[in-house]
Every structure is written in structure tokens, then in C-alpha cells.
Design a protein around this motif. Structure first.
Motif, short mmCIF file in Angstrom:
data_model
loop_
_atom_site.label_atom_id
_atom_site.label_comp_id
_atom_site.label_asym_id
_atom_site.label_seq_id
_atom_site.Cartn_x
_atom_site.Cartn_y
_atom_site.Cartn_z
N PHE A 13 20.84 15.54 -6.61
CA PHE A 13 21.13 14.18 -6.15
C PHE A 13 20.04 13.61 -5.25
O PHE A 13 20.05 12.42 -4.94
N LYS A 14 19.10 14.46 -4.83
CA LYS A 14 17.94 13.98 -4.10
C LYS A 14 16.75 13.76 -5.02
O LYS A 14 15.72 13.24 -4.58
N SER A 15 16.91 14.15 -6.30
CA SER A 15 15.81 14.12 -7.25
C SER A 15 15.48 12.69 -7.69
O SER A 15 16.34 11.97 -8.21
N THR A 16 14.23 12.30 -7.51
CA THR A 16 13.77 11.00 -7.99
C THR A 16 13.79 10.95 -9.51
O THR A 16 14.13 9.92 -10.10
N LEU A 17 13.46 12.07 -10.13
CA LEU A 17 13.46 12.14 -11.59
C LEU A 17 14.86 11.88 -12.15
O LEU A 17 15.01 11.14 -13.14
N PHE A 18 15.85 12.46 -11.52
CA PHE A 18 17.23 12.26 -11.98
C PHE A 18 17.62 10.79 -11.87
O PHE A 18 18.27 10.23 -12.76
N ARG A 19 17.22 10.14 -10.81
CA ARG A 19 17.53 8.72 -10.62
C ARG A 19 16.82 7.87 -11.68
O ARG A 19 17.39 6.91 -12.20
N ILE A 20 15.59 8.25 -12.01
CA ILE A 20 14.86 7.53 -13.05
C ILE A 20 15.55 7.69 -14.39
O ILE A 20 15.69 6.72 -15.16
N CYS A 21 15.99 8.91 -14.68
CA CYS A 21 16.70 9.16 -15.95
C CYS A 21 18.01 8.39 -16.01
O CYS A 21 18.41 7.89 -17.07
N MET A 22 18.69 8.28 -14.88
CA MET A 22 19.93 7.49 -14.81
C MET A 22 19.63 6.02 -15.09
O MET A 22 20.37 5.34 -15.82
N VAL A 68 18.77 9.01 -25.43
CA VAL A 68 19.00 9.57 -24.10
C VAL A 68 18.52 11.02 -24.04
O VAL A 68 18.07 11.49 -22.99
N VAL A 69 18.59 11.73 -25.17
CA VAL A 69 18.19 13.14 -25.18
C VAL A 69 16.72 13.34 -24.80
O VAL A 69 16.35 14.41 -24.32
N PHE A 70 15.89 12.33 -24.98
CA PHE A 70 14.49 12.47 -24.58
C PHE A 70 14.37 12.46 -23.05
O PHE A 70 13.52 13.18 -22.50
N ALA A 71 15.21 11.68 -22.40
CA ALA A 71 15.26 11.73 -20.93
C ALA A 71 15.83 13.07 -20.49
O ALA A 71 15.37 13.66 -19.49
N VAL A 72 16.81 13.56 -21.23
CA VAL A 72 17.41 14.85 -20.93
C VAL A 72 16.37 15.96 -21.03
O VAL A 72 16.29 16.84 -20.16
N VAL A 176 6.57 20.03 -21.73
CA VAL A 176 5.99 19.68 -23.03
C VAL A 176 6.75 20.39 -24.15
O VAL A 176 7.04 19.79 -25.20
N THR A 177 7.09 21.65 -23.94
CA THR A 177 7.85 22.40 -24.95
C THR A 177 9.20 21.76 -25.21
O THR A 177 9.63 21.64 -26.37
N ALA A 178 9.89 21.34 -24.15
CA ALA A 178 11.19 20.70 -24.30
C ALA A 178 11.09 19.40 -25.10
O ALA A 178 11.93 19.13 -25.96
N LEU A 179 10.06 18.61 -24.82
CA LEU A 179 9.89 17.33 -25.53
C LEU A 179 9.50 17.56 -26.99
O LEU A 179 10.01 16.88 -27.89
#
Length: 289
Positions: A13-22, A68-72, A176-179
Motif C-alpha cells: 500500500f506504500k508502493s508507487t508502482l501499485f498505485r500506478i497499476c491501479m 490489465v494482465v500486462f500491468a499485473v 522482463v521474463t514476466a512480460l
């Protein structure tokens, strides 16, 4: 393990990345609603002849999961990879946490984050769609079942991503592997679906005779075997993959195909068990740098 989960959620919940994905998930829902509204206003006569599902947000509320899965994928790769780059994994081991606890706590955190992203897209799309596009065409029960099915699918997809991310100690390599894996699964889903949608036969016409006086040819319809139609064992493999692979499950729900929902949920559970089981076994023996 509860302390690990609490610490992970505090970091989440402090993650900037998570907020961007949201923001991406919610923004995608707003974008699709507005684009559909603009298209309807430009082509009113065309939409008058279409069903309600083409006018409401229901028609694409469940297709957004394919984006959305690409953000995931980006989130899981970076979130888990940060554990290695910051030395968090080694610190957790030094204070006495077991490896399987670290693995499962990361999976639970990532799965929860991914479900939140997915639900954000669905709720924003349906909520705004109700305001600007009109009444929903799906019933409350259908909406609930489709949403639940996509949540189960995204959990299985998360299990696959966590498997690779926990075994790759480089944050950049893991991301990169995940994407790349996501792109491959996306393309595979399109290929499998297109192959299964090929008809076994198609209609054609052939000339049977020619009138000697008028020169007119007699045309008769014929049925021709489609050479692109797959059958036998190969088709069984394609059908299995279509029900089992996460992206194919997303695609079926996006097309409002609910006949395989039950079996797809079972396959999702199997993928979660196998991915986490194999991941914990390998992670337990992994030499951490």
C-alpha cells in the motif's frame, strides 16, 4: 507467516508502482466507456439495430482483463524482484522465517493486489457505464459469476508469474521474463481460439454444366472440408489448453461464454497448486546470492 503477510501488505500500500497499476486499471475502464459512448453517438442508427450488450458496458467489462494482465505482470515481476535487490529475502531468512512461508506470503500479497487491479477495472467500467451508456444487459448473477471466474483466473495467472519471479533473483530480468511470458500466453490464446473456431466444413459453389445455346452455367452449392480444421488428438489438446490456460479463460469470459466456467475454475485451482508446489520445492533448494 502472518507477520510476513502484514509486512508485505504494508509495503504494497506504500508502493508507487501499485498505485500506478491501479490508475491504469481504472483509467482503462474510463477510456473504454468514453470511447464506446463517442462511437454510439456517431453511429446511432447502427447501434439501434444491435442488442443491448453492444450498447452497455457489459460488452467489454470483462474483456479488459486481457489488458490489465500486462500491468499485473509488470507489478509481480518488480514487487517480487525488489525482495532480492533490497536483500529482504535474506533478511527474512536470517530472522528465522521458513522459505515456504516467504514464498506463500509473496503469492498471497501479489494475488490480492492483482485481484484489486482487476476489480478496479470491472467496477469502474460497469459503474461509469451505467451512468453514460445505460442499463446493463447482464443480470446481477451473471455479473457476479463472470467476476468470480476472472478472479479465479487471475489468481492462477499470478501463481505462474510468482513461480518465475521467485526463481529469478534479478529484478529487471524477472520483470522482463514476466512480460515476455504474458505476451507469449496472449498470442497463444489468440491462436488456440482461432483454430477452434474454424468450421469443419464450409459452403462453396461449382459449375456443373453449360447451356450450349445461351452459354449460361449451372451452379450448384457444395460442402467442402475445411483444410484448416483440426481434429483428432490435436483438437483434444487444443480444447484442453483452451479450458486450462489463464489467457484462454479470460478470452472465453470476455466473449460471455459461460459453458466452461466450472471446469475452468478447477483448472485454475490445479494451476495454483502445481505452480506454488513446484515453486516452493525449487525455492527451498535455491542458492540465494
Amino acid at each position: 507467516m502472518s507477520r510476513l503477510i502484514k509486512a508485505n501488505f504494508a509495503r504494497l500500500f506504500k508502493s508507487t508502482l501499485f498505485r500506478i497499476c491501479m490508475l491504469f486499471s481504472g483509467g482503462l475502464g474510463v477510456f473504454l466507456d468514453i470511447m464506446r459512448y463517442i462511437d454510439i453517438q456517431k453511429n446511432l442508427s447502427h447501434y439501434e439495430n444491435l442488442g443491448a450488450e453492444f450498447k452497455s458496458a457489459d460488452g467489454f467489462a470483462f474483456s479488459g482483463a486481457l489488458y490489465v494482465v500486462f500491468a499485473v505482470a509488470a507489478f509481480v515481476g518488480i514487487f517480487v524482484g525488489t525482495e532480492y535487490s533490497d536483500g529482504t529475502v535474506r533478511n527474512k531468512l536470517m530472522v528465522g522465517h521458513k522459505r515456504w512461508e516467504i514464498y506463500i506470503s509473496n503469492f498471497i500479497t501479489c494475488a490480492a493486489a492483482d485481484i484489486i487491479m482487476l476489480l478496479t477495472f470491472i467496477l469502474v467500467t460497469l459503474g461509469l457505464g451505467q451512468l453514460i451508456l445505460g442499463k446493463a444487459s447482464l443480470t446481477m448473477i451473471e455479473t457476479f459469476v463472470y467476476t468470480l471466474s476472472q478472479c479465479a483466473t487471475i489468481i492462477s495467472f499470478t501463481a505462474i508469474l510468482v513461480f518465475f519471479s521467485m526463481l529469478i533473483q534479478s529484478k529487471s530480468a524477472g520483470s522482463v521474463t514476466a512480460l515476455i511470458l504474458t505476451v507469449i500466453m496472449f498470442m497463444a490464446a489468440l491462436h488456440i481460439s482461432s483454430k477452434l473456431e474454424e468450421p469443419e466444413y464450409y459452403n462453396d459453389y461449382q459449375a456443373t454444366s453449360t447451356n450450349a445455346e445461351t452459354g449460361e452455367m449451372s451452379i450448384e452449392p457444395i460442402t467442402i472440408k475445411n483444410p484448416r480444421y483440426i481434429s483428432g488428438t490435436k483438437r483434444k489438446i487444443y480444447v484442453f489448453a483452451n479450458k486450462a490456460l489463464p489467457f484462454n479463460q479470460f478470452y472465453q469470459i470476455a466473449c460471455n461464454n459461460d459453458k466452461n466456467i466450472g471446469i475452468m475454475a478447477i483448472y485454475s485451482i490445479i494451476i495454483v497448486i502445481l505452480s506454488n508446489g513446484a515453486g516452493m520445492v525449487i525455492f527451498r533448494k535455491k542458492d540465494l546470492k
